[in-house]
Design an enzyme around this catalytic site. Structure first.
Site, mmCIF file in Angstrom:
data_model
loop_
_atom_site.group_PDB
_atom_site.id
_atom_site.type_symbol
_atom_site.label_atom_id
_atom_site.label_comp_id
_atom_site.label_asym_id
_atom_site.label_seq_id
_atom_site.Cartn_x
_atom_site.Cartn_y
_atom_site.Cartn_z
ATOM 1 N N GLY A 49 -11.743 5.153 -2.040
ATOM 2 C CA GLY A 49 -10.872 5.145 -3.219
ATOM 3 C C GLY A 49 -11.467 4.152 -4.202
ATOM 4 O O GLY A 49 -11.386 2.937 -3.983
ATOM 5 N N LYS A 93 -8.281 2.019 -9.352
ATOM 6 C CA LYS A 93 -8.042 0.663 -9.869
ATOM 7 C C LYS A 93 -8.055 -0.381 -8.757
ATOM 8 O O LYS A 93 -8.715 -1.414 -8.863
ATOM 9 C CB LYS A 93 -6.699 0.634 -10.627
ATOM 10 N N VAL A 94 -7.329 -0.102 -7.671
ATOM 11 C CA VAL A 94 -7.226 -1.099 -6.597
ATOM 12 C C VAL A 94 -8.521 -1.169 -5.786
ATOM 13 O O VAL A 94 -9.028 -2.260 -5.497
ATOM 14 C CB VAL A 94 -6.018 -0.777 -5.678
ATOM 15 N N ARG A 138 9.494 10.772 -4.367
ATOM 16 C CA ARG A 138 8.889 9.847 -3.400
ATOM 17 C C ARG A 138 8.402 10.592 -2.166
ATOM 18 O O ARG A 138 7.364 10.290 -1.595
ATOM 19 C CB ARG A 138 9.941 8.819 -2.961
ATOM 20 N N ASN A 166 0.058 11.899 0.063
ATOM 21 C CA ASN A 166 -0.793 10.785 0.505
ATOM 22 C C ASN A 166 -1.030 10.830 2.017
ATOM 23 O O ASN A 166 -2.106 10.460 2.492
ATOM 24 C CB ASN A 166 -0.203 9.438 0.064
ATOM 25 N N VAL A 183 -4.289 0.706 2.694
ATOM 26 C CA VAL A 183 -3.644 0.097 1.522
ATOM 27 C C VAL A 183 -2.754 1.114 0.794
ATOM 28 O O VAL A 183 -1.732 0.768 0.210
ATOM 29 C CB VAL A 183 -4.722 -0.465 0.547
ATOM 30 N N THR A 184 -3.143 2.383 0.875
ATOM 31 C CA THR A 184 -2.417 3.456 0.183
ATOM 32 C C THR A 184 -0.919 3.404 0.501
ATOM 33 O O THR A 184 -0.524 3.242 1.655
ATOM 34 C CB THR A 184 -2.984 4.825 0.637
ATOM 35 N N ASN A 185 -0.113 3.574 -0.521
ATOM 36 C CA ASN A 185 1.349 3.528 -0.351
ATOM 37 C C ASN A 185 1.958 4.900 -0.063
ATOM 38 O O ASN A 185 1.375 5.912 -0.444
ATOM 39 C CB ASN A 185 1.988 2.976 -1.631
ATOM 40 N N ASP A 219 2.854 -9.451 -0.704
ATOM 41 C CA ASP A 219 4.232 -9.923 -0.926
ATOM 42 C C ASP A 219 4.318 -11.428 -0.674
ATOM 43 O O ASP A 219 5.021 -12.157 -1.391
ATOM 44 C CB ASP A 219 5.207 -9.205 0.019
ATOM 45 N N ARG A 277 2.980 -13.412 -3.515
ATOM 46 C CA ARG A 277 3.949 -13.419 -4.622
ATOM 47 C C ARG A 277 5.082 -14.396 -4.328
ATOM 48 O O ARG A 277 5.514 -15.147 -5.212
ATOM 49 C CB ARG A 277 4.493 -11.997 -4.809
ATOM 50 N N HIS A 288 6.699 -3.001 3.194
ATOM 51 C CA HIS A 288 6.129 -3.365 1.890
ATOM 52 C C HIS A 288 6.858 -2.473 0.883
ATOM 53 O O HIS A 288 6.395 -1.406 0.524
ATOM 54 C CB HIS A 288 4.624 -3.095 1.888
HETATM 55 P P1 NAI Z 1 -5.872 5.178 -8.554
HETATM 56 O O1 NAI Z 1 -5.232 6.483 -8.921
HETATM 57 O O2 NAI Z 1 -6.450 4.321 -9.626
HETATM 58 O O3 NAI Z 1 -7.042 5.461 -7.475
HETATM 59 C C1 NAI Z 1 -6.902 6.323 -6.407
HETATM 60 C C2 NAI Z 1 -8.277 6.925 -6.137
HETATM 61 O O4 NAI Z 1 -8.211 7.691 -4.933
HETATM 62 C C3 NAI Z 1 -8.763 7.874 -7.248
HETATM 63 O O5 NAI Z 1 -9.997 7.398 -7.762
HETATM 64 C C4 NAI Z 1 -8.940 9.215 -6.546
HETATM 65 O O6 NAI Z 1 -10.039 9.964 -7.009
HETATM 66 C C5 NAI Z 1 -9.138 8.759 -5.093
HETATM 67 N N1 NAI Z 1 -8.832 9.815 -4.121
HETATM 68 C C6 NAI Z 1 -7.749 10.625 -4.052
HETATM 69 N N2 NAI Z 1 -7.855 11.442 -2.988
HETATM 70 C C7 NAI Z 1 -9.020 11.140 -2.355
HETATM 71 C C8 NAI Z 1 -9.680 11.618 -1.196
HETATM 72 N N3 NAI Z 1 -9.138 12.603 -0.452
HETATM 73 N N4 NAI Z 1 -10.848 11.059 -0.852
HETATM 74 C C9 NAI Z 1 -11.398 10.077 -1.594
HETATM 75 N N5 NAI Z 1 -10.834 9.584 -2.704
HETATM 76 C C10 NAI Z 1 -9.653 10.102 -3.080
HETATM 77 O O7 NAI Z 1 -4.777 4.383 -7.721
HETATM 78 P P2 NAI Z 1 -4.721 2.802 -7.446
HETATM 79 O O8 NAI Z 1 -3.945 2.149 -8.516
HETATM 80 O O9 NAI Z 1 -6.090 2.332 -7.144
HETATM 81 O O10 NAI Z 1 -3.821 2.758 -6.115
HETATM 82 C C11 NAI Z 1 -4.311 3.295 -4.909
HETATM 83 C C12 NAI Z 1 -3.241 3.242 -3.823
HETATM 84 O O11 NAI Z 1 -3.005 1.889 -3.449
HETATM 85 C C13 NAI Z 1 -1.881 3.799 -4.258
HETATM 86 O O12 NAI Z 1 -1.321 4.518 -3.170
HETATM 87 C C14 NAI Z 1 -1.067 2.548 -4.529
HETATM 88 O O13 NAI Z 1 0.315 2.749 -4.425
HETATM 89 C C15 NAI Z 1 -1.606 1.655 -3.421
HETATM 90 N N6 NAI Z 1 -1.368 0.228 -3.577
HETATM 91 C C16 NAI Z 1 -1.028 -0.461 -2.459
HETATM 92 C C17 NAI Z 1 -0.811 -1.819 -2.495
HETATM 93 C C18 NAI Z 1 -0.452 -2.540 -1.238
HETATM 94 O O14 NAI Z 1 -0.161 -3.739 -1.304
HETATM 95 N N7 NAI Z 1 -0.463 -1.898 -0.093
HETATM 96 C C19 NAI Z 1 -0.925 -2.573 -3.755
HETATM 97 C C20 NAI Z 1 -1.309 -1.757 -4.875
HETATM 98 C C21 NAI Z 1 -1.515 -0.404 -4.781
#
Ligand code: NAI
Length: 303
Positions: free
Chosen positions: A6, A9-10, A85, A92, A115-117, A145, A148, A172
């Site tokens: 992935g 952003k994260v 949701r 996911n 990490v994915t939510n 958390d 924070r 979380h």
């Molecule tokens: P984003 O949309 O910027 O990036 C997600 C990436 O996953 C995209 O580049 C997409 O092309 C890629 N992707 C999707 N399906 C895929 C697959 N089958 N194989 C490979 N790549 C694939 O999302 P962002 O902001 O980076 O967030 C990612 C995840 O992290 C979200 O589920 C978000 O909720 C979660 N998250 C979790 C946190 C935690 O503390 N656990 C904190 C912040 C975000």
């Protein structure tokens, strides 16, 4: 080597912090190959400035993850106005299942950090799909958390954030449980330093902190990125740090068949040990509610 799956952003923020702290070489994998390659190239061009002499590669080819010590999964879709949701969780979960199959194939000896939510549910799904030993697979949510929680304690007292110590356990998400009874500033319990009203305010801010950022800028990026890097460092260097991560309980805290945040020792083997704390009645009750919320989500996922 660390693989980050992935490059959104994260994932890209985490990869860059791993380079910046010189923790490891990184392979960045995304279904969007150009994105992965572009992020890697962008980071490599910063390498002289951050004095990083290792490698960063972007790809969509899962074979590149072979020999990774740690695989960090941040791939997924975010919530759109027209998705529920439950739809998000189902999509996911499918993404996680397909990705961990590749991890089993190409990096079966690695540790997996999900990490994915919703991260607790996704960790459980990944554990079921891989059959990895419990130590080798966990979810990162409560560490963020906890950071924070520490930030808001320090802000309220106007003291160094470095001197705060605090943990959050549970989901979380909305039912998380900031452990007030174990929070301190250089060993001084926060209950000696703050009024009940102040503590209530801090707990509330901690629980809403992720949503507060999302409301303003759409997603959280820097804090998760840094926390992922710090957690990765604990594993690669075997520092045995005490942190809360989402792990599958097997009778600990009185619960089983759920992955939820509890304090653990994180080191070379991943989750080296689960720490079972005495909890106050109120905290135990809140933790039980958090378990119930996650079990409900897991039931909805399989319905
Ligand atoms: P984003 O949309 O910027 O990036 C997600 C990436 O996953 C995209 O580049 C997409 O092309 C890629 N992707 C999707 N399906 C895929 C697959 N089958 N194989 C490979 N790549 C694939 O999302 P962002 O902001 O980076 O967030 C990612 C995840 O992290 C979200 O589920 C978000 O909720 C979660 N998250 C979790 C946190 C935690 O503390 N656990 C904190 C912040 C975000």
């Amino acid at each position: 080597m660390i693989t980050v799956i992935g490059a959104g952003k994260v994932g890209s923020a985490a990869a860059f912090d791993i380079l910046r702290y010189k923790i490891s070489d990184v392979v960045l994998i995304d279904a969007n190959e150009n994105l992965a390659k572009g992020e890697a190239l962008d980071m490599m061009q910063a390498a002289p400035a951050i004095e990083f002499d290792g490698t960063i590669r972007g790809t969509s080819d899962y074979r590149e993850m072979h020999d990774s010590e740690l695989v960090i999964i941040t791939a997924g879709i975010g919530r759109r106005p027209d998705t529920t949701r439950l739809d998000l969780m189902k999509t996911n979960a499918q993404i996680i299942r397909s990705i961990v199959k590749e991890v089993v194939k190409y990096a079966p000896e690695s540790k997996i950090m999900v990490v994915t939510n919703p991260v607790d549910v996704m960790t459980y799904v990944a554990a079921q799909e891989t059959g990895f030993r419990r130590c080798c697979l966990f979810g990162m949510g409560n560490i963020l958390d906890s950071m924070r929680f520490r930030t808001y304690i320090a802000n309220e007292l106007n003291v160094s954030r470095e001197d705060t110590r605090a943990l959050v356990i549970g989901e979380h998400g909305d039912s998380m449980v900031p452990l007030v009874e174990y929070a301190s500033v250089s060993g001084i319990p926060i209950t000696n330093l703050l009024t009940n009203e102040q503590i209530e305010k801090i707990v509330h801010l901690t629980v809403s902190s992720g949503a507060d950022v999302i409301k303003l800028k759409g997603s959280t990026v820097y804090a998760p990125g840094t926390v992922i890097a710090i957690t990765a460092d604990a594993i690669l260097t075997g520092r045995n740090r005490v942190m809360s991560v989402s792990t599958c309980l097997n009778g600990e805290y009185g619960f089983s068949d759920v992955s939820i945040g509890v304090p653990v020792v994180i080191g070379k083997e991943g989750v080296e040990k689960i720490i079972e704390l005495e909890l106050s009645n109120q905290t135990r009750e809140r933790f039980g509610k958090s378990v119930a919320a996650l079990k409900e989500a897991l039931a909805a996922l399989s319905s």
